[in-house]
Design an enzyme around this catalytic site. Structure first.
Site, PDB file in Angstrom:
ATOM      1  N   ILE A 138      -7.126   7.975  -1.091  1.00  8.84           N
ATOM      2  CA  ILE A 138      -6.954   6.230  -1.148  1.00  8.84           C
ATOM      3  C   ILE A 138      -7.734   5.792  -0.104  1.00  8.84           C
ATOM      4  O   ILE A 138      -7.841   6.290   1.251  1.00  8.84           O
ATOM      5  CB  ILE A 138      -5.603   5.944  -0.891  1.00  8.84           C
ATOM      6  CG1 ILE A 138      -5.457   4.098  -0.953  1.00  8.84           C
ATOM      7  CG2 ILE A 138      -5.010   6.385   0.347  1.00  8.84           C
ATOM      8  CD1 ILE A 138      -3.944   3.752  -1.006  1.00  8.84           C
ATOM      9  N   SER A 139      -8.743   4.882  -0.225  1.00 12.33           N
ATOM     10  CA  SER A 139      -9.756   4.440   0.795  1.00 12.33           C
ATOM     11  C   SER A 139      -8.783   3.809   1.864  1.00 12.33           C
ATOM     12  O   SER A 139      -7.967   3.113   1.754  1.00 12.33           O
ATOM     13  CB  SER A 139     -10.738   3.519   0.190  1.00 12.33           C
ATOM     14  OG  SER A 139     -11.523   4.091  -0.709  1.00 12.33           O
ATOM     15  N   LYS A 140      -9.671   3.789   3.198  1.00 13.68           N
ATOM     16  CA  LYS A 140      -9.005   2.866   4.268  1.00 13.68           C
ATOM     17  C   LYS A 140      -8.899   1.545   3.908  1.00 13.68           C
ATOM     18  O   LYS A 140      -9.779   0.929   3.007  1.00 13.68           O
ATOM     19  CB  LYS A 140      -9.898   2.935   5.476  1.00 13.68           C
ATOM     20  CG  LYS A 140     -10.023   4.487   5.914  1.00 13.68           C
ATOM     21  CD  LYS A 140     -11.276   4.652   6.835  1.00 13.68           C
ATOM     22  CE  LYS A 140     -11.131   4.016   7.959  1.00 13.68           C
ATOM     23  NZ  LYS A 140     -12.310   4.357   9.052  1.00 13.68           N
ATOM     24  N   PRO A 141      -7.814   0.871   4.247  1.00 11.66           N
ATOM     25  CA  PRO A 141      -7.898  -0.666   4.227  1.00 11.66           C
ATOM     26  C   PRO A 141      -8.795  -1.261   4.481  1.00 11.66           C
ATOM     27  O   PRO A 141      -9.403  -2.335   3.788  1.00 11.66           O
ATOM     28  CB  PRO A 141      -6.494  -1.136   4.978  1.00 11.66           C
ATOM     29  CG  PRO A 141      -5.777   0.204   4.965  1.00 11.66           C
ATOM     30  CD  PRO A 141      -6.566   1.455   5.221  1.00 11.66           C
ATOM     31  N   ARG A 180       0.768  -1.128  -0.040  1.00 13.36           N
ATOM     32  CA  ARG A 180       0.022   0.041   0.226  1.00 13.36           C
ATOM     33  C   ARG A 180       0.933   1.187  -0.039  1.00 13.36           C
ATOM     34  O   ARG A 180       0.744   2.331  -0.503  1.00 13.36           O
ATOM     35  CB  ARG A 180      -1.082   0.021   1.245  1.00 13.36           C
ATOM     36  CG  ARG A 180      -1.986   1.099   1.257  1.00 13.36           C
ATOM     37  CD  ARG A 180      -3.025   1.092   2.260  1.00 13.36           C
ATOM     38  NE  ARG A 180      -4.277   2.029   1.951  1.00 13.36           N
ATOM     39  CZ  ARG A 180      -4.315   2.961   2.691  1.00 13.36           C
ATOM     40  NH1 ARG A 180      -3.566   3.201   3.837  1.00 13.36           N
ATOM     41  NH2 ARG A 180      -5.369   3.736   2.607  1.00 13.36           N
TER      42      ARG A 180
END
Length: 191
Positions: free
Chosen positions: A112-115, A86
């Site tokens: 970027i989206s949260k994992p 990431r």
């Protein structure tokens, strides 16, 4: 901080030199680290050729373990998340935060989206594929490539990944981010 001999202290000053005794450690400093602090500590402990210490599989594995503790159940999704670096999808200044469960800016007003969000969305796709008696994901369409992270994770689970991005700058960033990974299945378009 007066010295009994009347001399001013010299810097750098060590705490054990003031008053003759070192202060006792504060109890709150001895507590286990929170997940956010743990991610920073993991990144700092790992020595890697890039100098960042973030391309270690252990750092990604710890992120996946935290996601599993929060409810991630699908093993294939966990394995895919553990494979994709990431930190390669965020700006270098934010790389130490890459494995925290937080969204990060990627430019052009996007993040970027949260994992945990990526994991949940893909897990739901996988459950839908299982309900249709499919083994894994077939041809998958992603709307909004962003920096390419989710497309990279999907490429480990789908036979084909098509990802569409409307912003040329993000399309170019995703292309640059995905190129070194040499993924077997992904195609990007600017819409």
């Amino acid at each position: 901080m007066n010295d009994p001999a009347g001399k001013a202290p010299r810097f750098p000053l060590r705490l054990d030199q003031v008053g003759g005794q070192a202060p006792a450690p504060r109890k709150e400093l001895l507590r286990p680290q929170a997940p956010l602090q743990q991610a920073h500590a993991d990144a700092a402990r790992r020595a890697a050729p890039s100098g960042l210490g973030l391309d270690s599989a252990d750092v990604r594995r710890r992120m996946v373990q935290r996601l599993q503790a929060q409810g991630l159940q699908h093993e294939a999704v966990a394995a895919a998340l553990a494979e994709v670096p990431r930190h390669a999808f965020v700006d270098a200044a934010l790389a130490t935060q890459a494995y925290e469960d937080t969204s990060l800016p990627i430019g052009l007003g996007q993040t970027i989206s949260k994992p945990s969000v990526v994991a949940r969305m893909i897990e739901l796709l996988m459950h839908g594929a299982r309900a249709r008696a499919a083994s894994g994901l077939g041809r998958t369409l992603e709307i909004g490539t962003g920096c390419g992270y989710q497309a990279a994770v999907l490429s480990h689970l789908a036979t084909e990944v098509y990802s569409i991005e409307r912003l040329r700058g993000l399309h170019d960033k995703a292309r640059a981010n995905l190129r070194p990974l040499r993924l077997r299945s992904e195609e990007r378009r600017v819409g």
